[in-house]
Design a protein around this motif. Structure first.
Motif, PDB file in Angstrom:
ATOM      1  N   LYS A  53      22.706 -53.387 -10.584  1.00 33.42           N
ATOM      2  CA  LYS A  53      23.925 -52.665 -10.212  1.00 33.42           C
ATOM      3  C   LYS A  53      25.138 -53.345 -10.838  1.00 33.42           C
ATOM      4  O   LYS A  53      25.141 -54.553 -11.093  1.00 33.42           O
ATOM      5  CB  LYS A  53      24.083 -52.600  -8.697  1.00 33.42           C
ATOM      6  N   PRO A  88      31.804 -51.596  -8.244  1.00 33.53           N
ATOM      7  CA  PRO A  88      31.234 -50.247  -8.072  1.00 33.53           C
ATOM      8  C   PRO A  88      31.976 -49.213  -8.919  1.00 33.53           C
ATOM      9  O   PRO A  88      33.193 -49.090  -8.823  1.00 33.53           O
ATOM     10  CB  PRO A  88      31.422 -49.962  -6.583  1.00 33.53           C
ATOM     11  N   ILE A 132      31.298 -42.575 -14.537  1.00 35.30           N
ATOM     12  CA  ILE A 132      30.386 -43.033 -15.578  1.00 35.30           C
ATOM     13  C   ILE A 132      30.686 -42.258 -16.852  1.00 35.30           C
ATOM     14  O   ILE A 132      30.698 -41.019 -16.851  1.00 35.30           O
ATOM     15  CB  ILE A 132      28.918 -42.839 -15.149  1.00 35.30           C
ATOM     16  N   VAL A 190      30.903 -40.610  -9.761  1.00 32.54           N
ATOM     17  CA  VAL A 190      29.817 -41.180  -8.966  1.00 32.54           C
ATOM     18  C   VAL A 190      30.012 -40.744  -7.518  1.00 32.54           C
ATOM     19  O   VAL A 190      31.017 -41.085  -6.891  1.00 32.54           O
ATOM     20  CB  VAL A 190      29.793 -42.724  -9.073  1.00 32.54           C
ATOM     21  N   LYS A 215      27.732 -41.362  -4.985  1.00 33.03           N
ATOM     22  CA  LYS A 215      27.386 -42.554  -4.212  1.00 33.03           C
ATOM     23  C   LYS A 215      26.430 -43.418  -5.014  1.00 33.03           C
ATOM     24  O   LYS A 215      25.830 -42.967  -5.990  1.00 33.03           O
ATOM     25  CB  LYS A 215      26.833 -42.225  -2.841  1.00 33.03           C
ATOM     26  N   ILE A 216      26.303 -44.657  -4.569  1.00 38.10           N
ATOM     27  CA  ILE A 216      25.394 -45.616  -5.191  1.00 38.10           C
ATOM     28  C   ILE A 216      24.310 -45.933  -4.175  1.00 38.10           C
ATOM     29  O   ILE A 216      24.601 -46.352  -3.055  1.00 38.10           O
ATOM     30  CB  ILE A 216      26.141 -46.898  -5.598  1.00 38.10           C
ATOM     31  N   TYR A 222      22.681 -44.161  -9.369  1.00 41.55           N
ATOM     32  CA  TYR A 222      24.028 -43.608  -9.280  1.00 41.55           C
ATOM     33  C   TYR A 222      23.877 -42.101  -9.128  1.00 41.55           C
ATOM     34  O   TYR A 222      23.291 -41.442  -9.994  1.00 41.55           O
ATOM     35  CB  TYR A 222      24.841 -43.929 -10.529  1.00 41.55           C
ATOM     36  N   GLU A 223      24.368 -41.564  -8.021  1.00 42.88           N
ATOM     37  CA  GLU A 223      24.333 -40.112  -7.835  1.00 42.88           C
ATOM     38  C   GLU A 223      25.542 -39.524  -8.536  1.00 42.88           C
ATOM     39  O   GLU A 223      26.692 -39.898  -8.247  1.00 42.88           O
ATOM     40  CB  GLU A 223      24.347 -39.751  -6.356  1.00 42.88           C
TER      41      GLU A 223
END
Length: 122
Positions: free
Chosen positions: A29, A33, A37, A54, A56-57, A93-94
């Protein structure tokens, strides 16, 4: 929060753009944060083609992460298991709000001379 550029193989970039792949998987990761991207499509494209926010992570064991992401992973389970072989932690990564640039961009436009091995902060 920060922005990062990820090197992604063209076949996976296509799946991200089509919406089939909503998660980008990494072994490590980012310490800061990412909020966004920047998508660098590797050879033979070798250009920055777009960006995504992003949502959420996710960080978990590979087994749990697959259960959470498999439907929109854009990859098959064998590929996923091989990627995380001998790993205790997996990162996803969503992605949301994927934007394709009207004209692909060169790395130099981002102040980068070489494609990132994994990722680079922008």
């Amino acid at each position: 929060m920060s922005n990062i550029m990820l090197s992604i193989q063209p076949q996976f970039v296509e799946k991200i753009l089509s919406g089939e792949k909503r998660f980008e998987f990494r072994k490590v990761k980012a310490k800061l944060p990412p909020e966004k991207i920047i998508i660098y499509s590797t050879s033979p494209i070798s250009q920055v083609i777009g960006e995504a926010d992003v949502e959420k992570i996710l960080i978990d064991t590979p087994e749990n992460l697959w259960d959470l992401t498999s439907v929109h992973s854009g990859i098959d389970e064998m590929f996923f298991k091989n990627y995380y072989k001998n790993r205790n932690e997996a990162v996803a990564y969503e992605l949301k709000n994927v934007t394709v640039y009207s004209e692909p961009k060169d790395l130099k436009e981002f102040g980068i001379n070489a494609a990132p091995q994994s990722f680079v902060y922008i």
